[in-house]
Each structure stands twice: as C-alpha cells, then as structure tokens.
Scaffold this motif. Structure first.
Motif, short mmCIF file in Angstrom:
data_model
loop_
_atom_site.label_atom_id
_atom_site.label_comp_id
_atom_site.label_asym_id
_atom_site.label_seq_id
_atom_site.Cartn_x
_atom_site.Cartn_y
_atom_site.Cartn_z
N UNK A 43 0.84 -1.19 0.00
CA UNK A 43 0.00 0.00 0.00
C UNK A 43 0.87 1.24 0.00
N UNK A 44 0.21 2.38 0.08
CA UNK A 44 0.91 3.66 0.11
C UNK A 44 0.32 4.51 1.22
N UNK A 45 1.18 5.07 2.04
CA UNK A 45 0.75 5.99 3.09
C UNK A 45 1.09 7.40 2.63
N UNK A 46 0.09 8.27 2.59
CA UNK A 46 0.32 9.63 2.15
C UNK A 46 0.28 10.57 3.35
N UNK A 47 0.93 11.70 3.20
CA UNK A 47 0.94 12.70 4.26
C UNK A 47 1.21 14.08 3.70
N UNK A 48 0.96 15.08 4.51
CA UNK A 48 1.22 16.47 4.14
C UNK A 48 2.21 17.07 5.10
N UNK A 49 3.04 17.97 4.57
CA UNK A 49 3.96 18.71 5.42
C UNK A 49 4.26 20.06 4.76
N UNK A 50 4.76 20.97 5.55
CA UNK A 50 5.16 22.27 5.00
C UNK A 50 6.43 22.10 4.20
N UNK A 51 6.50 22.81 3.09
CA UNK A 51 7.73 22.80 2.32
C UNK A 51 8.00 24.21 1.81
N UNK A 52 9.23 24.46 1.52
CA UNK A 52 9.64 25.78 1.06
C UNK A 52 9.98 25.72 -0.42
N UNK A 53 9.58 26.74 -1.12
CA UNK A 53 9.95 26.86 -2.53
C UNK A 53 10.31 28.31 -2.80
N UNK A 54 11.07 28.58 -3.84
CA UNK A 54 11.46 29.97 -4.11
C UNK A 54 10.26 30.87 -4.41
N UNK A 55 9.21 30.35 -5.02
CA UNK A 55 8.08 31.19 -5.40
C UNK A 55 7.07 31.36 -4.28
#
Length: 127
Positions: A58-70
């Motif tokens: 199976x696949x476990x999905x999650x969310x987290x904060x990430x930084x991008x230049x834009x």
C-alpha cells in the motif's frame, strides 16, 4: 536510491563468491529442502493460528510544510510505500492436506539431500 538497491543485489553474489566449492555444492544440494522446510513451518504456523497473513502493499500519504522559491509557505504531499499483513481465513482441512504433502516431500528431499551432500563431500574433501 539506486545505490542501496544495487548493493542489495550485489552483496549476496559477493558473499557467494567467498564461499568455497564444497559449500556452494552443499548449498545447491539443499536449496529445495530449505524452501520446503520454510513452507512446512509457515503451514504449521497457519494451522496453529487458525488463519494466514496475506501481505498487501500500500501507500501511506501525508502532508507537510515545504519551502519553494516562489511560495515560502506551501503544503507538499509525500507518499511512502507500506506493507500490511491482513488476516485471512483458511480451510483447515485443506491446510492439513497441504502439510501432509509437504512433509512427504520434505522426507523425500531429506534423503536426496543426504546423498547429494555425501557426493559433494567426496568431490570436495575438507583440507
């Protein structure tokens, strides 16, 4: 990610190359017996437990904060592969028949392996 997979595939070959011809001969002679021994143990465990465990990927999905230049504050999703053991009912009588057949094969392979091991020892005596 490719390097660890490559190491996992190459390491057993490297270790096999380190063994001597006598050990390789004995390992080859007992390979089928080892497989049947593992199947006997698994079937006995299933009978003792009363059910089997089926491995489901199976696949476990999650969310987290990430930084991008834009956009400095955004959410990113991650996906991690998982394996779950799902209990599944078994037919006890069918498992008992399977175990009896496996034990018969185990006895046959034990006899065959003993003669093959003797041939390996004769072909590659200890030094």
């Amino acid at each position: 990610m490719r390097l660890p997979l490559t190491l996992c595939l190459v390491a057993p070959l490297a270790l096999a190359a380190c063994s001597n011809p006598r050990e390789r001969c004995i390992n080859a002679a007992t390979e089928e017996l080892r497989v049947v021994n593992a199947l006997v143990a698994e079937t006995e465990t299933n009978l003792d437990r009363g059910y089997t465990l089926i491995r489901e990927p199976g696949v476990r999905t999650g969310l987290h904060f990430c930084l991008s230049p834009t956009n400095p504050f955004t959410f990113c999703s991650t996906a991690q592969p998982t394996v779950t053991d799902r209990p599944t009912a078994i037919d006890i009588r069918a498992e008992e028949r399977k175990l009896a057949q496996l034990r018969a094969k185990q006895n046959e392979l034990t006899i065959r392996a003993a003669s093959s091991i003797a041939a390996c020892e004769q072909q590659h005596p200890r030094r």
